[in-house]
Design a protein around this motif. Sequence first.
Motif, PDB file in Angstrom:
ATOM      1  N   PRO A 445       0.823  -1.218   0.000  1.00  9.95           N
ATOM      2  CA  PRO A 445       0.000   0.000   0.000  1.00  9.95           C
ATOM      3  C   PRO A 445       0.852   1.261   0.000  1.00  9.95           C
ATOM      4  CG  PRO A 445       0.112  -0.913   2.206  1.00  9.95           C
ATOM      5  CD  PRO A 445       0.799  -1.906   1.305  1.00  9.95           C
ATOM      6  N   VAL A 446       0.382   2.289  -0.713  1.00  9.62           N
ATOM      7  CA  VAL A 446       1.087   3.574  -0.769  1.00  9.62           C
ATOM      8  C   VAL A 446       0.043   4.683  -0.717  1.00  9.62           C
ATOM      9  CG1 VAL A 446       2.684   5.031  -2.041  1.00  9.62           C
ATOM     10  CG2 VAL A 446       2.901   2.545  -2.192  1.00  9.62           C
ATOM     11  N   TRP A 447       0.106   5.502   0.332  1.00  4.90           N
ATOM     12  CA  TRP A 447      -0.814   6.631   0.449  1.00  4.90           C
ATOM     13  C   TRP A 447      -0.610   7.625  -0.693  1.00  4.90           C
ATOM     14  CZ3 TRP A 447      -4.940   6.727   3.336  1.00  4.90           C
ATOM     15  CH2 TRP A 447      -4.987   6.154   4.612  1.00  4.90           C
ATOM     16  N   ALA A 448      -1.708   8.158  -1.211  1.00  6.88           N
ATOM     17  CA  ALA A 448      -1.641   9.288  -2.135  1.00  6.88           C
ATOM     18  C   ALA A 448      -1.352  10.561  -1.347  1.00  6.88           C
ATOM     19  CB  ALA A 448      -2.957   9.426  -2.899  1.00  6.88           C
ATOM     20  N   PRO A 449      -0.878  11.615  -2.012  1.00 11.31           N
ATOM     21  CA  PRO A 449      -0.591  12.862  -1.292  1.00 11.31           C
ATOM     22  C   PRO A 449      -1.792  13.449  -0.563  1.00 11.31           C
ATOM     23  CG  PRO A 449       0.466  12.879  -3.436  1.00 11.31           C
ATOM     24  CD  PRO A 449      -0.412  11.665  -3.413  1.00 11.31           C
ATOM     25  N   ASP A 450      -3.024  13.129  -1.009  1.00 14.36           N
ATOM     26  CA  ASP A 450      -4.196  13.679  -0.339  1.00 14.36           C
ATOM     27  C   ASP A 450      -4.487  12.988   0.994  1.00 14.36           C
ATOM     28  OD1 ASP A 450      -5.339  11.236  -1.066  1.00 14.36           O
ATOM     29  OD2 ASP A 450      -6.527  12.082  -2.697  1.00 14.36           O
ATOM     30  N   ARG A 453      -6.745   8.604  -0.436  1.00 12.07           N
ATOM     31  CA  ARG A 453      -6.656   7.486  -1.364  1.00 12.07           C
ATOM     32  C   ARG A 453      -5.347   6.725  -1.124  1.00 12.07           C
ATOM     33  NH1 ARG A 453      -6.388  10.038  -6.934  1.00 12.07           N
ATOM     34  NH2 ARG A 453      -5.058  11.445  -5.733  1.00 12.07           N
ATOM     35  N   PHE A 454      -5.330   5.458  -1.508  1.00 12.23           N
ATOM     36  CA  PHE A 454      -4.080   4.719  -1.504  1.00 12.23           C
ATOM     37  C   PHE A 454      -4.113   3.686  -2.619  1.00 12.23           C
ATOM     38  CE2 PHE A 454      -6.802   2.541   1.591  1.00 12.23           C
ATOM     39  CZ  PHE A 454      -6.651   1.192   1.294  1.00 12.23           C
ATOM     40  N   ALA A 455      -2.949   3.421  -3.180  1.00 12.48           N
ATOM     41  CA  ALA A 455      -2.794   2.438  -4.248  1.00 12.48           C
ATOM     42  C   ALA A 455      -2.169   1.184  -3.678  1.00 12.48           C
ATOM     43  CB  ALA A 455      -1.938   3.001  -5.374  1.00 12.48           C
ATOM     44  N   VAL A 456      -2.547   0.033  -4.262  1.00 12.55           N
ATOM     45  CA  VAL A 456      -1.970  -1.247  -3.861  1.00 12.55           C
ATOM     46  C   VAL A 456      -1.676  -2.056  -5.114  1.00 12.55           C
ATOM     47  CG1 VAL A 456      -3.263  -1.283  -1.689  1.00 12.55           C
ATOM     48  CG2 VAL A 456      -4.179  -2.481  -3.692  1.00 12.55           C
ATOM     49  N   VAL A 457      -0.812  -3.044  -4.955  1.00 11.95           N
ATOM     50  CA  VAL A 457      -0.571  -4.036  -5.996  1.00 11.95           C
ATOM     51  C   VAL A 457      -1.439  -5.246  -5.683  1.00 11.95           C
ATOM     52  CG1 VAL A 457       1.131  -5.581  -7.031  1.00 11.95           C
ATOM     53  CG2 VAL A 457       1.775  -3.243  -6.427  1.00 11.95           C
ATOM     54  N   ARG A 458      -2.205  -5.705  -6.673  1.00 12.40           N
ATOM     55  CA  ARG A 458      -3.084  -6.869  -6.491  1.00 12.40           C
ATOM     56  C   ARG A 458      -2.639  -7.990  -7.412  1.00 12.40           C
ATOM     57  NH1 ARG A 458      -9.573  -6.392  -6.566  1.00 12.40           N
ATOM     58  NH2 ARG A 458      -9.033  -5.483  -4.527  1.00 12.40           N
ATOM     59  N   TYR A 477      -7.747   2.643  -3.949  1.00 13.66           N
ATOM     60  CA  TYR A 477      -8.760   2.640  -2.897  1.00 13.66           C
ATOM     61  C   TYR A 477      -9.035   4.059  -2.431  1.00 13.66           C
ATOM     62  CZ  TYR A 477      -8.800  -2.425  -1.851  1.00 13.66           C
ATOM     63  OH  TYR A 477      -8.949  -3.794  -1.902  1.00 13.66           O
ATOM     64  N   ASP A 478     -10.270   4.284  -2.002  1.00 11.87           N
ATOM     65  CA  ASP A 478     -10.657   5.483  -1.273  1.00 11.87           C
ATOM     66  C   ASP A 478     -10.915   5.042   0.165  1.00 11.87           C
ATOM     67  OD1 ASP A 478     -12.078   7.596  -0.022  1.00 11.87           O
ATOM     68  OD2 ASP A 478     -12.846   8.294  -1.954  1.00 11.87           O
ATOM     69  N   ARG A 479     -10.205   5.638   1.111  1.00  9.51           N
ATOM     70  CA  ARG A 479     -10.334   5.216   2.519  1.00  9.51           C
ATOM     71  C   ARG A 479     -11.771   5.329   3.011  1.00  9.51           C
ATOM     72  NH1 ARG A 479     -11.275   3.319   6.366  1.00  9.51           N
ATOM     73  NH2 ARG A 479     -10.154   3.038   8.319  1.00  9.51           N
ATOM     74  N   GLN A 480     -12.576   6.207   2.400  1.00 11.66           N
ATOM     75  CA  GLN A 480     -13.956   6.388   2.834  1.00 11.66           C
ATOM     76  C   GLN A 480     -14.939   5.486   2.093  1.00 11.66           C
ATOM     77  OE1 GLN A 480     -14.983  10.564   2.816  1.00 11.66           O
ATOM     78  NE2 GLN A 480     -13.106  11.160   3.885  1.00 11.66           N
ATOM     79  N   ASN A 481     -14.455   4.655   1.168  1.00  9.88           N
ATOM     80  CA  ASN A 481     -15.332   3.740   0.428  1.00  9.88           C
ATOM     81  C   ASN A 481     -14.516   2.518   0.024  1.00  9.88           C
ATOM     82  OD1 ASN A 481     -17.402   2.551  -0.985  1.00  9.88           O
ATOM     83  ND2 ASN A 481     -17.336   3.984  -2.706  1.00  9.88           N
ATOM     84  N   LEU A 482     -14.160   1.696   1.003  1.00 11.80           N
ATOM     85  CA  LEU A 482     -13.241   0.595   0.765  1.00 11.80           C
ATOM     86  C   LEU A 482     -13.848  -0.529  -0.069  1.00 11.80           C
ATOM     87  CD1 LEU A 482     -11.623   0.350   4.318  1.00 11.80           C
ATOM     88  CD2 LEU A 482     -10.576   1.291   2.254  1.00 11.80           C
ATOM     89  N   ASN A 483     -15.168  -0.545  -0.222  1.00 10.96           N
ATOM     90  CA  ASN A 483     -15.809  -1.630  -0.965  1.00 10.96           C
ATOM     91  C   ASN A 483     -15.757  -1.455  -2.471  1.00 10.96           C
ATOM     92  OD1 ASN A 483     -16.609  -3.149   1.287  1.00 10.96           O
ATOM     93  ND2 ASN A 483     -18.415  -1.866   1.594  1.00 10.96           N
ATOM     94  N   ASN A 484     -15.276  -0.303  -2.932  1.00  8.41           N
ATOM     95  CA  ASN A 484     -15.306  -0.039  -4.370  1.00  8.41           C
ATOM     96  C   ASN A 484     -13.974   0.492  -4.889  1.00  8.41           C
ATOM     97  OD1 ASN A 484     -18.186  -0.551  -5.262  1.00  8.41           O
ATOM     98  ND2 ASN A 484     -18.528   0.838  -3.538  1.00  8.41           N
TER      99      ASN A 484
END
Length: 561
Positions: A445-450, A453-458, A477-484
């Motif tokens: 996981p890597v946090w975006a500057p904002d 959001r964070f990006a991951v390798v799947r 990913y959006d930390r506020q909507n992890l299901n999508n």
Amino acid sequence: MVSIIRRIVFLVCVFGFAGGVVIASPPPQSPMNTSNLIQDGGFEQEGEGWEACGNVALVDAQADGAEFVYSGRYAAVMGVEADGSNCPQLPDFTTPKQILSQQVSIPGNATAVTVSFWFRAAAGTTVDVFLANSFYQFDPGLIGVKLGTFPTDQPPGWQLYRTVLQGERLERVRGRTLRFAIVIQGGTSVGPDTVLLIDDVQVIAADGRTAASPLPPALRGDGSRPLAVIRVEGQNRWLYRMDTDGANAQLIYRGLLSNVRYPAWSHDGQRIAVVDNNTWPWPTPDPDPQNNLSASAITVINADGGDARQVYQTQSRKGSRCPFIPGPGNPTETPSLILRISSVHWLPDNNRIALTQTGFGVFCDGRLAQGGTSDILSVTPPSPVASSLAQYAARPSINRSGQVLFDGFDLSSSRSNRADGIWELTPGAQQPENRLLANSADRQPVWAPDGRRFAVVRLTTSPSADVSERTFAIMLYDRQNLNNPRMILFADHGRSVSSLSWSPDGAYLVYTLERFDGRSDIWWLDVSSGATGPVTTDGQALEAAWRPVSVSRVFLPLVVR
């Protein structure tokens, strides 16, 4: 997922064609024609051209919500109420629970065939994908090919299934009229929570893998060299800086023993921390060569390459003397303990550094001992003492609010109850809470500057659950909507992806692409469009870190440490 399935069951519009409608064979396509050979691949004509059995249905986004379609208004839904109704009995006397199928004619002059679709799935059964002889015949020993098998027990979000037929598999389908088929065999039953959503089905007579895009104007080099890149030079691994188009590369640090890895910029962009792999003890070798074990140090240098200083050193420990000779009172060999650092990341105060320290045992003959450790520590230079942030954990990423994302590992069930996956914690809290955010398919996981959001390798299951055939992807990913989460890259243009790093404005990522020849390059990725292309092309780049702040052009020294 139960409540979602109930909504689907209540609102879906059943196809209702056990026999179905067979469309006329399409005209032959030229080898590079990317026209879809499938009719109504997005289901926007409400299933025109498709045949189905076992209660395959349509889901309507206007009624159910946009998350149930990948694009447009409709998607197909399988798994729900799969009962095998109107499905044919197969030659082995079994009856599939569901089939979604369409006739497709493969051009005789096709140089490749790409089969793809978007899917979203949950709960346990398996799915088979075929280019089959007929609606009911799925034996690739006759005509056609089995494209793959994957489980419906999937991580969240829409995923791309894509496979390219070439060579012998292409010869089995070229010039034939076959059936594209998605089949849930199901065994004796399909679980009540099983759901498989399908959208945007494509069969094209071309190689449809991810291709390089032209470099965006925003990434043209300006001489500021914001990328800190580890490059292979013969047997050496050295630190360079370069522009985002790969130009103006300049060597700034060779390392203690020319084995430098994992660069990390400080949040203010003034310093770079790297891992210096070396031997222990360092810098003075032990008179007994058996005690000079592999180890790692963290070295911090200025952005211009100056003032290199070691701020932390792992201390591996020697086991039994080699070669080991059993004797009275010494019947069992004690393995040496090797401690290495596999990642570094700065905390928001620009002073403390988080690191991943891994440990493993090695016997005299090179065998690895069972078990191991992986822990996230923090160190505050100039103190050489590290404190624990998280056990059974690796690869921390820390946003400006201090939230830590990391990979969790269940390395020993007797000592750890941490599940594999992406975890989050807040260091410094009176009672730090660890939260599991994503399952074991997601890593790095890597946090975006904002900081949201964070990006991951799947590691996806496309085109098969067989790990040797699976394709890596990058999910957002959006930390506020992890299901999508959103898939922003399907990395079938190389073996694997790793080492994600964000641009300061959050518009781009750079990542390491391992090529099919085993070498690696740095690639850029447009987060909004999914366009991607190479920064380096010589196969010698191992990983890159993007300076977190934009700066004016910097002239670097000619003297390299």
